[in-house]
Design a protein around this motif. Structure first.
Motif, short mmCIF file in Angstrom:
data_model
loop_
_atom_site.label_atom_id
_atom_site.label_comp_id
_atom_site.label_asym_id
_atom_site.label_seq_id
_atom_site.Cartn_x
_atom_site.Cartn_y
_atom_site.Cartn_z
N LEU A 186 50.63 54.37 86.02
CA LEU A 186 50.17 54.96 84.58
C LEU A 186 51.14 54.11 83.32
N GLY A 187 52.21 53.51 83.75
CA GLY A 187 52.99 52.74 82.81
C GLY A 187 54.14 53.60 82.12
N GLN A 188 54.56 54.65 82.55
CA GLN A 188 55.55 55.52 81.66
C GLN A 188 56.83 54.98 82.56
N ARG A 189 57.89 54.64 81.70
CA ARG A 189 59.23 54.52 82.09
C ARG A 189 59.82 55.70 82.66
N PHE A 227 64.49 44.48 71.58
CA PHE A 227 64.17 45.87 71.90
C PHE A 227 62.93 45.59 72.73
N LYS A 228 62.74 46.82 73.70
CA LYS A 228 61.45 46.90 74.25
C LYS A 228 60.33 47.30 73.45
N ALA A 229 59.13 46.65 73.53
CA ALA A 229 57.95 47.10 72.76
C ALA A 229 57.36 48.37 73.08
N TYR A 269 52.11 52.14 73.81
CA TYR A 269 52.51 51.01 74.57
C TYR A 269 53.76 51.13 75.12
N VAL A 270 53.97 50.68 76.44
CA VAL A 270 55.30 50.65 77.06
C VAL A 270 55.55 49.34 77.43
#
Length: 424
Positions: free
Chosen positions: A144-147, A372-374, A411-412
């Protein structure tokens, strides 16, 4: 909209946020910069330009520093009970059900979807004692894309844990923790996902000395984050004093569990000496405003911790906290006035949810700036048409009034993981 410091949030009304193919913010270009129009035109021509609606704003994604993943089904239940009764009568029986892999998959899929919908781009999770279920959680986060930072919970003290839900001895607790670490490393390689194993003694009462010692050694061996509870309640603090003749902080420190990669939840009972120890070890606190109302016996001293240069972020503490929303927790912290020097501003709360959590986990996230991460959330101001559009007032409205329905996209690392735009 992004934190500049603990006391200040920056609002820039018109910018281009340029994200590279690896999901890192390359540049943030203001409308007054000389190449603003040319960069905008190029993006429009190549199909990479995405415009935010005039009633919406781009904020950093949130970092939740304290989530008990298997407790999601009981969020909001039995919060009138004392902590030890709540654990033994409700929580431990629920967590024991995660031996069932199908049940684990159903619950964890629901939880991660809900967290993403609430703008949480990074989560620090307590799993259960079951490695198979914990790996299911990791795979769902990857899909699902969660860190995600995930720990196999270690709990082997027969005096404080039920026989149906505990590690049978210290050797098994440590062996299964190490097996989980290796499995997570393998999953990282397979999926290329941002998932990290975490050393996780549940808390001092639930672990034997041998297990606490061994977990500290594993954290050092693999250079891993550590998570636990520290001084969550008077009962927990008294247990450490009665059994070790030391405060909770001192016990954790004795076993090598307070490092610059450690995040300790709650801390409502921390003394000035404890805060000094947290500062010297560079250990972070996961402040859980909602759950502290029910189980903390006090208000966590955010301002005092900040003034002592202790890292502090926010946690929902599902399910001791009933809400998966860090907005709800920011709103709660804004009302906590339990002691001197207690007042927290909206800028302070926003900093904790973004920069504070990211710094605790050593990730370059939580700010909208180059390098930084988007990790971003697009949030609609539901009172845009009837309220002042002064920057400070917009910011405070978003902090106080945003709910899940207002979070339109998330967005991750530049990847769209939640889209609520098509549901209107």
């Amino acid at each position: 909209m992004s934190s500049v410091s603990f006391d200040k949030a920056d609002f820039t009304p018109e910018v281009l946020i340029c994200v590279d193919q690896s999901g890192i913010i390359d540049r943030v270009i203001s409308a007054t910069d000389s190449d603003y129009q040319s960069v905008k035109q190029t993006a429009q021509q190549n199909g990479s330009y995405h415009q935010v609606a005039k009633d919406s704003y781009v904020l950093p994604g949130f970092t939740d520093l304290h989530i008990h993943a298997p407790q999601w089904p009981q969020a909001g239940l039995a919060l009138d009970k004392p902590l030890n009764e709540w654990l033994n009568s409700y929580t431990f029986p629920l967590e024991a059900k995660f031996k069932d892999k199908e049940y684990a998959e159903k619950i964890y899929y629901s939880l991660i979807k809900e967290l993403l919908a609430n703008g949480t781009t990074t989560g620090l999770f307590f799993g259960s004692i079951h490695n198979e279920a914990n790996l299911i959680l990791a795979k769902i986060c990857a899909k699902l894309g969660q860190r995600a930072f995930i720990g196999k919970v270690a709990m082997d003290n027969p005096e404080q844990t039920p026989d149906y839900y505990r590690d049978q001895n210290s050797q098994i607790a440590l062996q299964q923790t190490e097996e989980f670490i290796q499995a997570m490393f393998d999953l990282q390689k397979q999926t290329k996902a941002e998932i990290t194993p975490v050393i996780t003694p549940r808390f001092v009462p639930s672990c034997t000395e041998e297990t606490l010692q061994g977990l500290g050694q594993l954290a050092k061996k693999y250079d891993l984050p550590i998570q636990s509870h520290c001084s969550e309640s008077i009962w927990e603090d008294n247990y450490a004093i009665e059994h070790y003749n030391l405060r909770d902080t001192q016990v954790l420190d004795k076993f090598g569990l307070l490092t610059d990669k450690s995040i300790m939840a709650h801390g409502t009972q921390l003394s000035d000496q404890d805060l000094d120890t947290f500062n010297s070890r560079q250990t972070a606190i996961a402040h859980c405003p909602i759950s502290n109302v029910y189980f903390g016996n006090s208000v966590m001293r955010v301002q005092d911790a900040h003034q002592k240069n202790v890292k502090v972020g926010l946690g929902t503490d599902i399910s001791g906290g009933f809400s998966p929303s860090l907005y709800r927790n920011m709103q709660q912290i804004l009302t906590d006035q339990g002691h001197d020097n207690a007042r927290i501003s909206a800028a302070n709360a926003f900093y904790l949810a973004t920069v504070g959590g990211a710094q605790a986990l050593h990730i370059k996230s939580g700010q909208i700036k180059s390098g930084f991460k988007a990790d971003l959330q697009i949030v609609q101001d539901q009172y845009f048409d009837i309220s002042s559009n002064e920057p400070q007032e917009i910011f405070e409205r978003l902090i106080y009034h945003t709910n899940k329905e207002n979070i339109k996209q998330v967005y991750v690392s530049g990847k769209l993981v939640h889209d609520n735009l098509g549901e209107e």
